[in-house]
Design a protein around this motif. Sequence first.
Motif, short mmCIF file in Angstrom:
data_model
loop_
_atom_site.label_atom_id
_atom_site.label_comp_id
_atom_site.label_asym_id
_atom_site.label_seq_id
_atom_site.Cartn_x
_atom_site.Cartn_y
_atom_site.Cartn_z
N LEU A 135 2.90 -11.66 8.05
CA LEU A 135 2.32 -10.48 7.38
C LEU A 135 2.15 -9.40 8.44
O LEU A 135 1.42 -9.59 9.42
CB LEU A 135 0.96 -10.84 6.76
N PRO A 136 2.81 -8.25 8.29
CA PRO A 136 2.84 -7.25 9.36
C PRO A 136 1.57 -6.42 9.49
O PRO A 136 1.59 -5.19 9.38
CB PRO A 136 4.04 -6.38 8.96
N VAL A 137 0.45 -7.10 9.71
CA VAL A 137 -0.83 -6.42 9.91
C VAL A 137 -1.58 -7.11 11.04
O VAL A 137 -1.40 -8.32 11.27
CB VAL A 137 -1.69 -6.42 8.62
N ASN A 138 -2.43 -6.36 11.72
CA ASN A 138 -3.20 -6.92 12.84
C ASN A 138 -4.69 -6.65 12.72
O ASN A 138 -5.45 -6.97 13.64
CB ASN A 138 -2.68 -6.37 14.17
N SER A 139 -5.10 -6.06 11.60
CA SER A 139 -6.52 -5.78 11.40
C SER A 139 -6.79 -5.73 9.90
O SER A 139 -5.85 -5.67 9.08
CB SER A 139 -6.92 -4.44 12.03
N PHE A 140 -8.06 -5.73 9.55
CA PHE A 140 -8.41 -5.68 8.14
C PHE A 140 -7.99 -4.35 7.53
O PHE A 140 -7.47 -4.31 6.41
CB PHE A 140 -9.92 -5.89 7.96
N LYS A 141 -8.20 -3.26 8.25
CA LYS A 141 -7.81 -1.95 7.73
C LYS A 141 -6.31 -1.87 7.49
O LYS A 141 -5.85 -1.31 6.49
CB LYS A 141 -8.26 -0.84 8.70
N GLU A 142 -5.53 -2.45 8.41
CA GLU A 142 -4.08 -2.46 8.22
C GLU A 142 -3.69 -3.32 7.01
O GLU A 142 -2.76 -2.97 6.27
CB GLU A 142 -3.40 -3.00 9.48
N PHE A 143 -4.43 -4.40 6.80
CA PHE A 143 -4.15 -5.25 5.64
C PHE A 143 -4.39 -4.49 4.35
O PHE A 143 -3.56 -4.54 3.43
CB PHE A 143 -5.03 -6.50 5.68
N VAL A 144 -5.51 -3.77 4.25
CA VAL A 144 -5.81 -3.02 3.03
C VAL A 144 -4.74 -1.96 2.79
O VAL A 144 -4.26 -1.80 1.65
CB VAL A 144 -7.21 -2.37 3.13
N ALA A 145 -4.35 -1.26 3.85
CA ALA A 145 -3.32 -0.23 3.70
C ALA A 145 -1.99 -0.85 3.26
O ALA A 145 -1.29 -0.30 2.38
CB ALA A 145 -3.13 0.52 5.03
N TYR A 146 -1.63 -1.99 3.83
CA TYR A 146 -0.39 -2.65 3.48
C TYR A 146 -0.42 -3.14 2.03
O TYR A 146 0.56 -2.99 1.29
CB TYR A 146 -0.14 -3.82 4.43
N ALA A 147 -1.56 -3.73 1.63
CA ALA A 147 -1.69 -4.24 0.26
C ALA A 147 -1.62 -3.11 -0.76
O ALA A 147 -1.05 -3.27 -1.85
CB ALA A 147 -2.99 -5.02 0.11
N LYS A 148 -2.18 -1.95 -0.42
CA LYS A 148 -2.11 -0.81 -1.32
C LYS A 148 -0.68 -0.29 -1.45
O LYS A 148 -0.27 0.16 -2.53
CB LYS A 148 -3.04 0.30 -0.83
N SER A 149 0.07 -0.36 -0.36
CA SER A 149 1.46 0.11 -0.39
C SER A 149 2.40 -0.91 -1.02
O SER A 149 3.52 -0.57 -1.41
CB SER A 149 1.95 0.42 1.04
N ASN A 150 1.94 -2.16 -1.08
CA ASN A 150 2.77 -3.24 -1.62
C ASN A 150 1.98 -4.07 -2.64
O ASN A 150 1.69 -5.25 -2.40
CB ASN A 150 3.26 -4.15 -0.49
N PRO A 151 1.60 -3.45 -3.76
CA PRO A 151 0.77 -4.16 -4.73
C PRO A 151 1.44 -5.42 -5.26
O PRO A 151 2.63 -5.43 -5.57
CB PRO A 151 0.57 -3.12 -5.85
N ASP A 152 0.64 -6.50 -5.29
CA ASP A 152 1.07 -7.81 -5.81
C ASP A 152 2.21 -8.46 -5.01
O ASP A 152 2.81 -9.43 -5.47
CB ASP A 152 1.47 -7.70 -7.28
N LYS A 153 2.48 -7.95 -3.81
CA LYS A 153 3.50 -8.57 -2.97
C LYS A 153 2.89 -9.47 -1.89
O LYS A 153 3.60 -10.24 -1.24
CB LYS A 153 4.38 -7.51 -2.33
N VAL A 154 1.58 -9.35 -1.70
CA VAL A 154 0.87 -10.22 -0.77
C VAL A 154 0.30 -11.38 -1.57
O VAL A 154 -0.30 -11.17 -2.63
CB VAL A 154 -0.27 -9.46 -0.05
#
Length: 323
Positions: A135-154
């Motif tokens: 999962l290309p994230v290294n922090s909680f904030k990056e995870f939220v941003a990634y999940a918002k950009s990729n809904p239902d893909k995580v």
Amino acid sequence: MFGIRTLARFAALLTLAATALSASAQTYPDKPIKLIVPYATGGFSDALARLLAQKFTESLGQSVIVENRPGASTILGVGAAAKAPPDGYTLLLATGALTINPHLFAKLPYDAERDFTPIGRVVDLPYVLVSHPSLPVNSFKEFVAYAKSNPDKVNFGTPGNGTSPHLAMKLLEDAAGISVQNVHYKGNGPALTDLVGGQIHLLLDGLQQPLPFVTGGKLKLLATASPKRMPNLPDVPAIAETIPGFEASTWYQLLAPAGTPAPIIARLNAEIQKFTRDPAMRDRLFAQGALMHHSSPQELAAYSKAETKRWGEIISKAGIKLE
């Protein structure tokens, strides 16, 4: 209609019963105590129960025997404790499932508020959010941003539909404005195995199980779900730093059957206080990601009521139903 003599006899019987209970409380305990754990051996709940039993045995002068009664989402063990005599010789180590199950099961063999007397809260086991390196994230904030950009893909692994970690993720989804796919397992162990293997992206769990994989570089620790940073993880941000007020954990509390005499409840609450203040116990549990949390019976009753309301709202809003 009852006659005067009948009422008098009834009143006398009540007086005798109250006197007997009072005398029993004064000599408590004078025989072994049973501590019911509604989980199987080997997990954190079992380990905590055995530590409590050890310290209580030393302090009370009577053996405290742990009885594991797993099954049916804790219903079997909780139901057995609810039916026990209210004499202080059967206790229950309860978890958050006690406040969740009323919203998931149409019929339970007990009423948590009616059938139990709170003794005290013992420890909290805050969840931590861990991810696979893919999962290309290294922090909680990056995870939220990634999940918002990729809904239902995580995708997110849970130890089962309607379990506390599942509901905690639903709470997080709602609070962060994201949507992830839930993958249900039969317990945290299989979910963690698949997370390490890269079959899923995320997991909310207590610290103890995923920590070796985090230190070994096989998983990433993104955040804790404690109200503030955990003392043993000072460099790991709490989700609450990004989403104020967010908190999710498994808590452990001690209960007795309703009607247990107040002096016995007070005695046991004092024993919990000794346990939570014991440096050796604190350090031992601290290493497993648990935080001591002593409370009065009244504080515990209010907390449990609030938790029951909170999880009920989450379950209703998410439309969670057991298959």
